[in-house]
Design a protein around this motif. Structure first.
Motif, mmCIF file in Angstrom:
data_model
loop_
_atom_site.group_PDB
_atom_site.id
_atom_site.type_symbol
_atom_site.label_atom_id
_atom_site.label_comp_id
_atom_site.label_asym_id
_atom_site.label_seq_id
_atom_site.Cartn_x
_atom_site.Cartn_y
_atom_site.Cartn_z
ATOM 1 N N LEU A 857 -0.804 -1.127 -6.835
ATOM 2 C CA LEU A 857 -1.760 -2.215 -7.076
ATOM 3 C C LEU A 857 -1.148 -3.566 -6.714
ATOM 4 O O LEU A 857 -1.862 -4.488 -6.295
ATOM 5 C CB LEU A 857 -2.198 -2.222 -8.542
ATOM 6 C CG LEU A 857 -3.019 -1.022 -9.013
ATOM 7 C CD1 LEU A 857 -3.382 -1.174 -10.482
ATOM 8 C CD2 LEU A 857 -4.276 -0.866 -8.181
ATOM 9 N N GLU A 858 0.140 -3.714 -6.888
ATOM 10 C CA GLU A 858 0.792 -4.994 -6.630
ATOM 11 C C GLU A 858 1.046 -5.226 -5.144
ATOM 12 O O GLU A 858 0.755 -6.287 -4.615
ATOM 13 C CB GLU A 858 2.120 -5.070 -7.386
ATOM 14 C CG GLU A 858 1.966 -5.227 -8.886
ATOM 15 C CD GLU A 858 3.306 -5.366 -9.574
ATOM 16 O OE1 GLU A 858 4.325 -5.458 -8.862
ATOM 17 O OE2 GLU A 858 3.325 -5.381 -10.805
ATOM 18 N N VAL A 859 1.616 -4.233 -4.480
ATOM 19 C CA VAL A 859 2.096 -4.457 -3.120
ATOM 20 C C VAL A 859 1.356 -3.616 -2.093
ATOM 21 O O VAL A 859 1.614 -3.752 -0.896
ATOM 22 C CB VAL A 859 3.611 -4.158 -3.034
ATOM 23 C CG1 VAL A 859 4.382 -5.056 -3.963
ATOM 24 C CG2 VAL A 859 3.894 -2.680 -3.344
ATOM 25 N N GLY A 860 0.476 -2.747 -2.523
ATOM 26 C CA GLY A 860 -0.218 -1.885 -1.575
ATOM 27 C C GLY A 860 -1.129 -2.674 -0.662
ATOM 28 O O GLY A 860 -1.756 -3.667 -1.064
ATOM 29 N N THR A 861 -1.261 -2.242 0.561
ATOM 30 C CA THR A 861 -2.096 -2.930 1.550
ATOM 31 C C THR A 861 -3.342 -2.137 1.922
ATOM 32 O O THR A 861 -4.261 -2.681 2.528
ATOM 33 C CB THR A 861 -1.270 -3.191 2.825
ATOM 34 O OG1 THR A 861 -0.769 -1.951 3.337
ATOM 35 C CG2 THR A 861 -0.127 -4.139 2.534
ATOM 36 N N GLU A 862 -3.355 -0.841 1.595
ATOM 37 C CA GLU A 862 -4.503 -0.018 1.976
ATOM 38 C C GLU A 862 -5.605 -0.112 0.926
ATOM 39 O O GLU A 862 -5.376 0.110 -0.260
ATOM 40 C CB GLU A 862 -4.091 1.453 2.148
ATOM 41 C CG GLU A 862 -3.143 1.701 3.310
ATOM 42 C CD GLU A 862 -1.697 1.598 2.867
ATOM 43 O OE1 GLU A 862 -1.475 1.151 1.721
ATOM 44 O OE2 GLU A 862 -0.799 1.947 3.661
ATOM 45 N N LEU A 863 -6.790 -0.437 1.384
ATOM 46 C CA LEU A 863 -7.944 -0.593 0.484
ATOM 47 C C LEU A 863 -8.255 0.702 -0.249
ATOM 48 O O LEU A 863 -8.449 0.708 -1.470
ATOM 49 C CB LEU A 863 -9.162 -1.052 1.297
ATOM 50 C CG LEU A 863 -10.528 -0.983 0.602
ATOM 51 C CD1 LEU A 863 -10.562 -1.893 -0.615
ATOM 52 C CD2 LEU A 863 -11.647 -1.354 1.568
ATOM 53 N N ALA A 864 -8.312 1.807 0.450
ATOM 54 C CA ALA A 864 -8.688 3.081 -0.172
ATOM 55 C C ALA A 864 -7.683 3.481 -1.240
ATOM 56 O O ALA A 864 -8.062 4.008 -2.301
ATOM 57 C CB ALA A 864 -8.801 4.165 0.889
ATOM 58 N N VAL A 865 -6.392 3.239 -0.983
ATOM 59 C CA VAL A 865 -5.372 3.613 -1.952
ATOM 60 C C VAL A 865 -5.518 2.776 -3.218
ATOM 61 O O VAL A 865 -5.503 3.298 -4.339
ATOM 62 C CB VAL A 865 -3.967 3.447 -1.332
ATOM 63 C CG1 VAL A 865 -2.895 3.712 -2.381
ATOM 64 C CG2 VAL A 865 -3.798 4.389 -0.141
ATOM 65 N N ARG A 866 -5.679 1.459 -3.067
ATOM 66 C CA ARG A 866 -5.794 0.596 -4.258
ATOM 67 C C ARG A 866 -7.056 0.939 -5.055
ATOM 68 O O ARG A 866 -7.035 0.965 -6.287
ATOM 69 C CB ARG A 866 -5.826 -0.875 -3.845
ATOM 70 C CG ARG A 866 -4.540 -1.368 -3.216
ATOM 71 C CD ARG A 866 -4.452 -2.890 -3.251
ATOM 72 N NE ARG A 866 -5.650 -3.543 -2.762
ATOM 73 C CZ ARG A 866 -5.949 -3.747 -1.476
ATOM 74 N NH1 ARG A 866 -5.111 -3.327 -0.545
ATOM 75 N NH2 ARG A 866 -7.059 -4.365 -1.123
ATOM 76 N N SER A 867 -8.119 1.204 -4.361
ATOM 77 C CA SER A 867 -9.366 1.540 -5.057
ATOM 78 C C SER A 867 -9.215 2.825 -5.862
ATOM 79 O O SER A 867 -9.631 2.904 -7.026
ATOM 80 C CB SER A 867 -10.500 1.663 -4.044
ATOM 81 O OG SER A 867 -11.705 2.027 -4.673
ATOM 82 N N ASN A 868 -8.596 3.838 -5.263
ATOM 83 C CA ASN A 868 -8.402 5.108 -5.975
ATOM 84 C C ASN A 868 -7.422 4.966 -7.130
ATOM 85 O O ASN A 868 -7.568 5.615 -8.170
ATOM 86 C CB ASN A 868 -7.915 6.184 -5.002
ATOM 87 C CG ASN A 868 -9.029 6.716 -4.116
ATOM 88 O OD1 ASN A 868 -10.191 6.437 -4.352
ATOM 89 N ND2 ASN A 868 -8.664 7.459 -3.088
ATOM 90 N N VAL A 869 -6.409 4.124 -6.945
ATOM 91 C CA VAL A 869 -5.442 3.922 -8.023
ATOM 92 C C VAL A 869 -6.117 3.301 -9.242
ATOM 93 O O VAL A 869 -5.833 3.673 -10.389
ATOM 94 C CB VAL A 869 -4.273 3.052 -7.528
ATOM 95 C CG1 VAL A 869 -3.436 2.563 -8.696
ATOM 96 C CG2 VAL A 869 -3.402 3.837 -6.568
ATOM 97 N N VAL A 870 -7.019 2.341 -9.037
ATOM 98 C CA VAL A 870 -7.738 1.727 -10.159
ATOM 99 C C VAL A 870 -8.528 2.777 -10.931
ATOM 100 O O VAL A 870 -8.506 2.843 -12.163
ATOM 101 C CB VAL A 870 -8.673 0.608 -9.653
ATOM 102 C CG1 VAL A 870 -9.610 0.145 -10.775
ATOM 103 C CG2 VAL A 870 -7.865 -0.575 -9.141
ATOM 104 N N VAL A 871 -9.218 3.647 -10.199
ATOM 105 C CA VAL A 871 -10.004 4.708 -10.839
ATOM 106 C C VAL A 871 -9.093 5.658 -11.607
ATOM 107 O O VAL A 871 -9.370 6.049 -12.751
ATOM 108 C CB VAL A 871 -10.831 5.459 -9.779
ATOM 109 C CG1 VAL A 871 -11.573 6.625 -10.418
ATOM 110 C CG2 VAL A 871 -11.813 4.518 -9.102
ATOM 111 N N VAL A 872 -7.970 6.008 -10.980
ATOM 112 C CA VAL A 872 -7.039 6.949 -11.603
ATOM 113 C C VAL A 872 -6.466 6.384 -12.890
ATOM 114 O O VAL A 872 -6.434 7.038 -13.936
ATOM 115 C CB VAL A 872 -5.919 7.304 -10.600
ATOM 116 C CG1 VAL A 872 -4.746 7.933 -11.311
ATOM 117 C CG2 VAL A 872 -6.452 8.226 -9.527
ATOM 118 N N MET A 873 -5.986 5.138 -12.852
ATOM 119 C CA MET A 873 -5.347 4.546 -14.025
ATOM 120 C C MET A 873 -6.354 4.327 -15.159
ATOM 121 O O MET A 873 -6.025 4.512 -16.335
ATOM 122 C CB MET A 873 -4.685 3.222 -13.648
ATOM 123 C CG MET A 873 -3.511 3.381 -12.690
ATOM 124 S SD MET A 873 -2.606 1.862 -12.418
ATOM 125 C CE MET A 873 -1.757 1.685 -13.981
#
Length: 1225
Positions: A857-873
């Motif tokens: 969430l802090e340093v990631g640049t990929e939109l899909a990864v950050r979006s999925n991480v929010v859902v996961v957490m």
């Protein structure tokens, strides 16, 4: 009268009637052979005066208090006999006429007829406190009253009448009225205005005496003997009184029209009291309709004399009470139809001025009249019409200048009604009205229309504003208008325009939701083949199935049943010509294709219907007949919904379809998912061999890794739970493939991205069913996929590891974004359809990888990864609440992410956690949430407002008031206060969520206004006091320094205190343009509001004097000493606050005379500047209308600005006085 003579007369009850019949031949003036009755009287020694005296005795006896039936009958017969004497030639010479006696005879029908029992009971109930509680009778007044007062207050106490008695009384009244009519044919009332008024009053009262059998016609001349009912006799008498024999000029008609005005208004006139409204019974409404027909008849008969009176009558009817506004408008339309074009145009001109009156009721009535006139044929301009009035004749003027012009009225009631009328214009049979509405929205607009009408932005922009109106009724009317415009092709059925209706199905008001759904239903019924309309209907109605209001849910379910379910027939009964069947299947087809996101709402509907046993075997068999062909996907969609709750299905058809799909080279994602869902529901009813064969086919299919992700998901969701041992091989296959790609040196060079994603996806799904078989090696493989291409620096020895740790044990890789996003899901918390995966099975794994997700969430640049991480957490927070709470700050930081998708995803997920109380309003969470109110994307800002007000505020009512003061410190990044803004934040978080500086002032105050708008008066009062004590007092006591940061925050505080949202609502007047209704409840409410305002004003003044003024005076001196720019903000605050205490400035600021003088001067300057601004604004508006060089434009509309004053009656009534004193709106 001598008692003996009286008894002799009373011995024969028909004595007066006998005398009447004997004298009747003498009343015929045309018969020259008849001997004069006066000669007969003289020959027999009968004195005419004595006869009149005897008759008057019996007439007055019938007017005593509680007369008997005999007295009433004798009085009526005596009055009839007296009127007959007046008709006999020679009555004038013998001085038979006596005005008082004549008027008393005219009053006899109303006095002798029993009073209405309902009125008697009502009056008795009002006086019950003055009477005997046991008997219920009214006690006698304590002092003696005159005989006249006793007659007026007659209540018919103790007198009861049978049907036969009432029939006799009616016969007596009919005899009297007929005699009076024969008298009025020859006996002139020209010099007897009081008697003429009495006749008009009698006939007017009798117009609604009894219902008329059949239709009443005034076109045929009939004799008195041919008229049967009293209303017919009455109108015959009014017609006689309109003739010139009873007056000169329009005097007679004026007198009749004035009395009939109250009949039309459905009001009853009473002596010494105001006219009162009558209940709209059938008799009262019939009398009104007959009065309109009679006036129309008189206008046709005496056109020149009555047209001026008709104009006055129409203007007075426009002051109809709001209760009967619709009937009054219809009346005006009927009467205006009798006018020639010149008078018609003059009334339209007056109506335009009337529509701009400052009273809401007048503007509402003008709209109703305009709609009635639009239903009539359009008038053509002829030579008799003045040029300046010709513009008022076309329907265009009514639509553009009266109806459309009120769409932005200051009153929500009027603008809502104007929008409703605009919608109704399109439903009228008149093509002219529809054409006029089309002109309003066409692109080719004339210069004249542009100057006078379309001075705003595009029409749809205005309607979008109207559907968001603060008032519920205005929003409902706007929706109806938009629906009519779409329905009739005035505006295009684009997705943007249709979204206006579908979005309002989620309006906060229940009535607006239902109205929006009804509009969509009507639009779909009118345009069933329009695909855009069908989609809008689905997006509006389906989500309402899960609405919080049960009544909205029921309406949505009813719509679905009526439009879709009810029209599903078997294949043999299907017909393309049946529009309803075709529409139902097209809607289901949209759910399979374009609207798949709505399937969860569709499933909710079937979960409600399931207990009702709604789906019969015949329905299911009919549905199965559609499983092949063009409607197959839609049929399987329905079968997937009802398979779990329907009776026994035809398993052979389902299994045959499954065999065909397995062998087919082309896989239909949607239909395959539905078939798998059906197979999962019926699996318990199949034998083991069949289930084994299906699972074998399915596993063979999955091992090919050629299926779309949606089909893979369906396979695991519905079938794989039958035999979990078979998934071990899937896990092994996936592990082998990932090892070959990740661990080999050149495995990732020619990577097949799609195939790798499918292996990751399958691995995550399969691991849920055999968690014990998932080895550590598999975890490490998935972890390595998450490693970015560039590794972050490792902290030095001795330093604490940050909360978000990098994956330093893995080498960097260059995996595509989509692969890393699916790795997050696989390693993380859940399946795309809410099935948990690896971390949910292993808590240690969750503890290890939470920092990994936080780091992304802090340093990631990929939109899909950050979006999925929010859902996961956020999903992890549900199961491991205490552990994940530490990372809420990392999650909430995504509310300022650079991508709108991530910000919206974060907002939704945090709202769900807060609703379920997995997360509390701790630390900076509220302020980060509030930042979303000023998000650059207006959609996210609106979503945040909805979440805060409609979802979260209901759960925590004190949420806004508890955080308001700290918002001031937080958004100004002020940390010098010992209490506020002390929660831990990193420097990057501070800079990311800071709204400091003048460049962000607009954003800060948008948040402040939003919070204050949802405050109660009590909270506003407490916040004001707390600001003074906690903040302003701190600056006075030098606890907070007046440096640059302190000055900026102090300026914010004074500007906040000056906001209109900070003012108590009890101190504010009614909404602009609203006029209280003229009834007792409204008056009582107004009195209560005045008292409340006075009380609140006193409390607020006391608080202002005791707590605010001392601090303000001290702070002003400090600011003056430092020459601080905040001083102007302080003076602006005082200027706004002292508007409520304009006359008490010197008293309140007695401790600082200089400040009092400055405040008083500023108030005067403020009022002067306000007047100058208003004058300048008016001059600018007038300048805009001089752009056209054409002279006829200004000449045409100059007449519109002139006010047409109606002509007056000879004796002014309250209605006339209102009309004369009305102001222009």
């Amino acid at each position: 009268l001598d008692p003996v003579i009286e008894e002799e007369i009373k011995e024969d009850p028909d004595v007066f009637k006998s005398v009447y019949m004997q004298l009747l031949p003498f009343s015929n003036e045309d018969d020259d052979n008849t001997q004069s009755i006066w000669v007969v009287f003289g020959e027999n020694g009968v004195s005419a005066k004595t006869l009149v005296a005897v008759l008057s005795y019996f007439i007055l006896s019938a007017k005593t208090k509680s007369p008997s039936l005999e007295q009433r009958l004798c009085g009526l017969q005596a009055a009839s006999l007296y009127l007959l004497l007046l008709k006999i030639p020679g009555s004038v010479a013998n001085k038979v006429y006596h005005q008082i006696l004549f008027d008393t005879c005219l009053n006899m029908p109303l006095k002798c007829w029993p009073q209405d029992s309902s009125k008697k009971r009502k009056k008795d109930s009002l006086k019950s406190s003055q009477g005997d509680t046991k008997t219920g009778k009214r006690s006698k007044p304590p002092k003696k009253v005159s005989e006249e007062m006793e007659i007026d207050d007659d209540e018919e106490e103790g007198v009861y009448f049978s049907a036969q008695d009432l029939l006799k009384l009616r016969e007596g009244i009919v005899l009297l009225v007929r005699t009076l009519l024969r008298l009025l044919e020859r006996f002139s009332l020209r010099d007897k205005p009081q008697s003429a008024d009495s006749c008009v009053q009698l006939f007017t009262e009798l117009t609604n005496f009894e219902p008329v059998i059949g239709d009443m016609s005034f076109s045929q001349e009939r004799s008195v003997n041919q008229l049967k009912s009293l209303p017919e006799l009455s109108y015959h008498g009014l017609g006689l009184l309109c003739s010139t024999i009873h007056g000169e000029g329009d005097e007679c008609c004026r007198r009749v029209f004035r009395k009939l005005l109250y009949v039309i208004l459905m009001m009853k006139t009473q002596e010494r009291s105001k006219p009162c409204l009558l209940a709209p019974s059938q008799t009262v409404c019939g009398a009104r309709d007959h009065a309109i027909l009679f006036i129309s008849h008189i206008v046709d008969k005496q056109r020149e004399a009555t047209l001026p009176l008709l104009r006055i009558l129409v203007q007075h009817i426009c002051h109809q009470k709001s209760e009967y506004r619709a009937s009054g408008a219809q009346t005006v339309g009927k009467l205006m139809a009798k006018m020639p074009c010149q008078d018609y145009a003059a009334i339209i001109k007056w109506l335009y001025s009337y529509s701009r009156n400052n009273k809401v009721a007048f503007r509402m009535f003008a709209l109703d009249v305009a709609m009635v006139l639009l239903e009539q044929s359009e008038r053509d301009v002829d030579d008799t019409v003045d040029p300046e009035l010709a513009v008022f004749l076309p329907h265009r003027f009514l639509v553009h200048n009266i109806v459309y012009n009120h769409r932005n009225d200051v009153s929500p009631t009027v603008r809502g009604h104007a929008l409703h009328c605009l919608a109704q214009c399109l439903e009228l049979d008149s093509q002219n009205a529809t054409k006029c509405v089309h002109e309003l929205f066409s692109n080719t607009i004339s210069l004249l229309m542009f100057l006078y009408l379309l001075l705003d932005e595009e029409a749809m922009t205005l309607f979008k504003k109207h559907v968001s109106d603060p008032k519920t009724n205005a929003r409902k009317s706007a929706l109806e208008t938009v629906m009519s415009l779409l329905k009739h092709g005035v505006i295009s059925c684009s997705a943007e325009n249709l979204s206006i209706l579908s979005d309002r199905c989620r309006d906060p008001a229940v009535s607006v939701k239902k109205k929006a759904m009804q509009c969509l239903i009507d639009l779909l019924a009118a345009l069933p083949e329009n695909r855009e309309v069908q989609e809008a209907w689905l997006r509006g109605v389906l989500p309402a199935v899960m609405d919080s209001e049960s009544s909205v849910q029921e309406k949505a379910l009813e719509c679905l049943d009526h439009v879709v379910i009810a029209h599903i027939k078997s294949q043999g009964k299907y017909q393309d010509s049946d529009a309803s069947q075709k529409l139902a299947w097209e809607l289901l087809g949209l759910l399979c294709e374009k609207c798949q996101d709505l399937n969860r709402y569709f499933s909710k509907a079937f979960s409600v219907w399931a207990p009702q046993q709604k789906f019969t075997p015949a329905f299911v068999n009919g549905l199965l007949s559609h499983t092949e062909g063009e409607r197959a996907a839609a049929a399987w969609l329905l079968l997937a919904k009802i398979a779990s709750c329907s009776p026994k299905l035809n398993y052979g058809t389902i299994l045959d379809t499954w065999e065909n799909i397995i062998r087919s080279p082309v896989v239909s994602v949607t239909m395959t998912g539905h078939i798998l869902s059906v197979l999962g529901d019926i699996a318990s009813n199949l034998n083991d061999d069949t289930n084994t064969r299906i699972v074998d086919d399915l596993m063979s299919w999955l091992k090919t890794f050629s299926l779309p992700l949606e089909v893979i998901s369906s396979c695991f969701n519905k079938m794989c739970h039958l035999y979990s041992n078979t998934f071990v091989c899937l896990v092994s296959v996936c592990e082998s493939y990932l090892s070959g790609v990740i661990l080999q040196e050149k495995g990732a060079e020619n990577i097949n991205e799609d195939l790798l994603v499918k292996h990751l996806y399958t691995l995550g799904a399969a691991s849920l069913h055999c968690p014990s078989k998932v080895e550590k090696r598999i975890f490490l493989l998935v972890q390595s996929v998450l490693t970015p291409s560039e590794q972050q620096p490792v902290p030095a020895e001795g330093e604490d590891l940050p909360a978000s740790q990098p994956l330093s044990q893995f080498k960097p890789n260059s995996m595509p974004t989509v692969v890393r996003a699916h790795a997050v899901i696989t390693l993380g918390l859940k399946h795309l359809l809410t099935n948990c995966k690896l971390c949910l099975q292993h808590e240690e794994l969750m503890l290890k990888y939470l920092p990994v997700f936080a780091r992304e969430l802090e340093v990631g640049t990929e939109l899909a990864v950050r979006s999925n991480v929010v859902v996961v957490m956020c999903d992890l927070c549900v199961r491991y609440t205490n552990t994940v709470t530490r990372y809420i700050s990392n999650i909430s930081a995504c509310l300022r992410d650079k991508d709108p998708i991530v910000r919206e995803q974060t907002l939704i997920m945090l709202t769900n956690l807060l609703q379920e109380e997995y997360v509390k309003w701790k630390g900076a969470l509220f302020f980060r949430f509030a930042i979303a109110l000023v998000d650059p994307d207006p959609t996210i800002a609106d979503l945040c407002e909805y979440c805060l007000v409609d979802l979260l505020l209901k759960k925590s009512p004190l949420m806004f008031s508890q955080h308001f003061i700290e918002c001031i410190f937080h958004f100004n990044s002020y940390e010098k206060h010992k209490k506020y803004n002390k929660f831990p934040q990193t420097e990057s978080e501070k800079s990311k969520f800071s709204l400091k500086g003048p460049q962000n002032k607009g954003k800060r105050f948008r948040i402040y206004r939003f919070l204050l708008k949802n405050f109660t008066d009590e909270k506003r009062f407490n916040i004001t006091t707390k600001i003074c004590q906690d903040i302003l007092a701190s600056f006075v006591d030098s606890e907070l320094p007046l440096d640059s940061e302190g000055s900026e925050m102090l300026a914010d505080i004074f500007d906040i205190l000056s906001l209109k949202e900070m003012k108590l609502t009890a101190m504010s007047g009614p909404a602009a343009g609203e006029e209280p209704q003229e009834d007792e409840m409204a008056m009582a409410k107004a009195v209560l509001q005045v008292a409340q305002k006075k009380l609140v004003s006193q409390v607020q003044k006391r608080n202002f004097v005791e707590n605010v003024i001392p601090i303000i005076i001290s702070l002003k001196k400090t600011l003056e000493e430092q020459h601080s720019p905040v001083l102007k903000h302080l003076m602006a605050y005082l200027q706004v606050t002292m508007q409520d205490y304009r006359s008490q400035v010197k008293e309140l600021f007695a401790a600082d005379e200089q400040l009092a003088a400055e405040v008083e001067y500023n108030l005067k300057q403020f009022e002067k500047e306000k007047q100058q601004q208003e004058q300048q604004q008016m001059e600018n508006q007038l300048a805009n209308f001089t752009l056209s060089p054409r002279r006829n434009v200004s000449q045409t509309y100059t007449c519109i600005e002139k006010k047409l004053v109606p002509r007056q009656w000879n004796v002014e009534s309250p209605l006339v006085q209102k009309l004369r004193t009305k102001k222009r709106f």
